[in-house]
Design an enzyme around this catalytic site. Structure first.
Site, mmCIF file in Angstrom:
data_model
loop_
_atom_site.group_PDB
_atom_site.id
_atom_site.type_symbol
_atom_site.label_atom_id
_atom_site.label_comp_id
_atom_site.label_asym_id
_atom_site.label_seq_id
_atom_site.Cartn_x
_atom_site.Cartn_y
_atom_site.Cartn_z
ATOM 1 N N THR A 245 -4.813 5.592 -4.257
ATOM 2 C CA THR A 245 -4.475 6.956 -4.671
ATOM 3 C C THR A 245 -4.196 7.014 -6.176
ATOM 4 O O THR A 245 -3.957 6.009 -6.832
ATOM 5 C CB THR A 245 -3.303 7.529 -3.840
ATOM 6 O OG1 THR A 245 -3.361 8.959 -3.876
ATOM 7 C CG2 THR A 245 -1.956 7.088 -4.377
ATOM 8 N N GLU B 7 -1.075 11.266 4.691
ATOM 9 C CA GLU B 7 -2.453 11.764 4.782
ATOM 10 C C GLU B 7 -2.569 13.135 5.451
ATOM 11 O O GLU B 7 -3.066 14.077 4.842
ATOM 12 C CB GLU B 7 -3.354 10.747 5.505
ATOM 13 C CG GLU B 7 -3.554 9.436 4.746
ATOM 14 C CD GLU B 7 -4.393 9.575 3.463
ATOM 15 O OE1 GLU B 7 -4.734 10.688 3.065
ATOM 16 O OE2 GLU B 7 -4.668 8.535 2.847
ATOM 17 N N ASP C 18 -0.294 5.100 0.819
ATOM 18 C CA ASP C 18 -0.613 6.121 1.826
ATOM 19 C C ASP C 18 -0.680 5.520 3.218
ATOM 20 O O ASP C 18 -1.449 4.594 3.474
ATOM 21 C CB ASP C 18 -1.933 6.807 1.476
ATOM 22 C CG ASP C 18 -1.820 7.548 0.165
ATOM 23 O OD1 ASP C 18 -0.959 8.436 0.081
ATOM 24 O OD2 ASP C 18 -2.570 7.223 -0.773
ATOM 25 N N GLY D 282 -9.892 10.053 -3.319
ATOM 26 C CA GLY D 282 -10.120 11.479 -3.099
ATOM 27 C C GLY D 282 -11.463 11.971 -3.613
ATOM 28 O O GLY D 282 -12.143 12.773 -2.949
ATOM 29 N N ARG E 133 -14.090 10.613 -1.399
ATOM 30 C CA ARG E 133 -14.041 11.278 -0.084
ATOM 31 C C ARG E 133 -14.757 12.629 -0.138
ATOM 32 O O ARG E 133 -15.471 12.991 0.787
ATOM 33 C CB ARG E 133 -12.577 11.434 0.346
ATOM 34 C CG ARG E 133 -12.396 11.899 1.770
ATOM 35 C CD ARG E 133 -10.950 11.729 2.215
ATOM 36 N NE ARG E 133 -10.575 10.334 2.172
ATOM 37 C CZ ARG E 133 -9.369 9.872 1.813
ATOM 38 N NH1 ARG E 133 -8.405 10.726 1.517
ATOM 39 N NH2 ARG E 133 -9.126 8.589 1.789
ATOM 40 N N ASP F 199 0.880 -1.173 0.000
ATOM 41 C CA ASP F 199 0.000 0.000 0.000
ATOM 42 C C ASP F 199 0.927 1.235 0.000
ATOM 43 O O ASP F 199 2.124 1.119 0.299
ATOM 44 C CB ASP F 199 -0.862 -0.032 1.276
ATOM 45 C CG ASP F 199 -1.593 1.271 1.505
ATOM 46 O OD1 ASP F 199 -2.243 1.763 0.560
ATOM 47 O OD2 ASP F 199 -1.522 1.806 2.643
HETATM 48 C C1 XBP Z 1 -5.418 6.095 0.333
HETATM 49 C C2 XBP Z 1 -6.563 6.936 0.081
HETATM 50 C C3 XBP Z 1 -6.473 7.964 -0.943
HETATM 51 C C4 XBP Z 1 -5.697 9.188 -0.577
HETATM 52 C C5 XBP Z 1 -6.019 10.283 -1.551
HETATM 53 O O1 XBP Z 1 -5.876 4.876 0.915
HETATM 54 O O2 XBP Z 1 -7.597 6.764 0.674
HETATM 55 O O3 XBP Z 1 -7.771 8.375 -1.205
HETATM 56 O O4 XBP Z 1 -6.098 9.622 0.718
HETATM 57 O O5 XBP Z 1 -5.689 9.927 -2.840
HETATM 58 P P1 XBP Z 1 -4.979 3.553 0.862
HETATM 59 P P2 XBP Z 1 -6.452 10.505 -4.125
HETATM 60 O O6 XBP Z 1 -3.725 3.866 1.590
HETATM 61 O O7 XBP Z 1 -5.799 2.532 1.605
HETATM 62 O O8 XBP Z 1 -4.778 3.172 -0.574
HETATM 63 O O9 XBP Z 1 -6.956 11.869 -3.807
HETATM 64 O O10 XBP Z 1 -5.406 10.509 -5.208
HETATM 65 O O11 XBP Z 1 -7.590 9.561 -4.419
HETATM 66 MG MG MG Z 2 -3.024 3.118 3.405
#
Ligand code: XBP
Ligand code: MG
Length: 263
Positions: A131, A25, A18, A60, A63, A16
């Protein structure tokens, strides 16, 4: 799951991004969202605390929709906001990649060391993240160098699958692209949505928590650590057995994998 006496060699590590490779984050994605909101003059500001609640939804664009639907009173919803979300998200990606280019967001302890060791041992590497692909490229380029993109034989990211984590689809996709079974790989995650996704794909998982995820449910993880750790910066074990090790290396990863798939 293997039957007794049968062993499956670990062939690949799937990461993974993020929260796992880097603490992106709170001071990365959150800031970039807020900069995009300022740029578009829509008057939203996501605090550290609110953002923690918003992390329940991955992706994103998803969200922002969640925020509109669950956090705003009907009268506060800007006109046509749902149509503007893709454009707002592009602005957010621009702000985020700019932030990464300043070097403000480093890798977490032990990540570079473990990846280097895995490469030396001929373990295959992949990424499975919700992401946006540009964000993965920017993070890898600014931390491990431009060549590092090629170290990962699959970078499964963003909208490559329609259903984001906690759905297993992004891990299923990575496994299919690599032509490997779940038992031949191990995943690295930091969140409950992450482990739900890996478990759904049949993968064993090593968890490194962070401030946003320390209270998540990690049932089924091989081990839960506060970080991968370094020889001079040992990890703390939250749950599981590190067999006396102080930092995560390929030997420990292999042993955890074998133990987990042997059941
Ligand atoms: C990562 C996320 C992503 C980032 C934002 O989750 O939830 O949405 O926060 O990225 P994980 P984008 O680590 O579980 O993959 O804005 O590019 O979507
Ligand atoms: Mg993550």
């Amino acid at each position: 799951m293997n039957t007794q006496n049968e062993t499956t060699t670990l062939k690949a590590l799937i990461f993974d991004v993020d929260g796992t490779l880097s603490d992106t984050e709170r001071d990365g994605h959150r800031l970039a969202f807020n900069r995009a909101f300022d740029e578009y003059g829509i008057g939203w500001h996501w605090s550290v605390e609110t953002y923690g609640e918003l992390l329940a939804v991955t992706g994103g664009k998803e969200r922002m929709k969640f925020y509109v639907e669950k956090f705003l009173a009907e009268n506060d919803v800007p006109d046509d906001i749902m149509e503007k979300i893709p454009e707002l998200h592009q602005a957010k990606t621009r702000h985020y990649t700019e932030l990464l280019s300043t070097g403000a967001i480093p890798l977490r302890p032990g990540v570079e060391r473990l990846i280097e060791e895995a490469r030396q041992r001929g373990l295959r590497l992949a990424i499975a993240t919700t992401t946006t692909p540009e964000n993965v490229t920017a993070l890898l380029t600014h931390t491990l160098g431009a060549d590092s993109i090629d170290w990962f034989e699959v970078i499964a990211a963003g909208d490559i699958v329609p259903a984001k984590k906690p759905a297993p689809d992004v891990y299923d996709y990575a496994l299919k692209e690599m032509g490997l079974t779940a038992d031949e790989c191990i995943a690295f995650e930091d969140s409950e949505n992450g482990i739900r996704s890996t478990t759904g794909a049949g993968l064993q998982t090593i968890i490194t928590i962070n401030d946003y995820t320390r209270d998540h449910d990690f049932t089924g993880a091989c081990i839960v650590l506060d970080q991968m750790g370094e020889p001079d910066q040992p990890f703390s074990v939250i749950t599981g057995d590190a067999e006396g090790a102080r930092f995560l290396n390929c030997d420990l990863v292999t042993r955890l994998h074998q133990k987990a798939i042997a059941g």
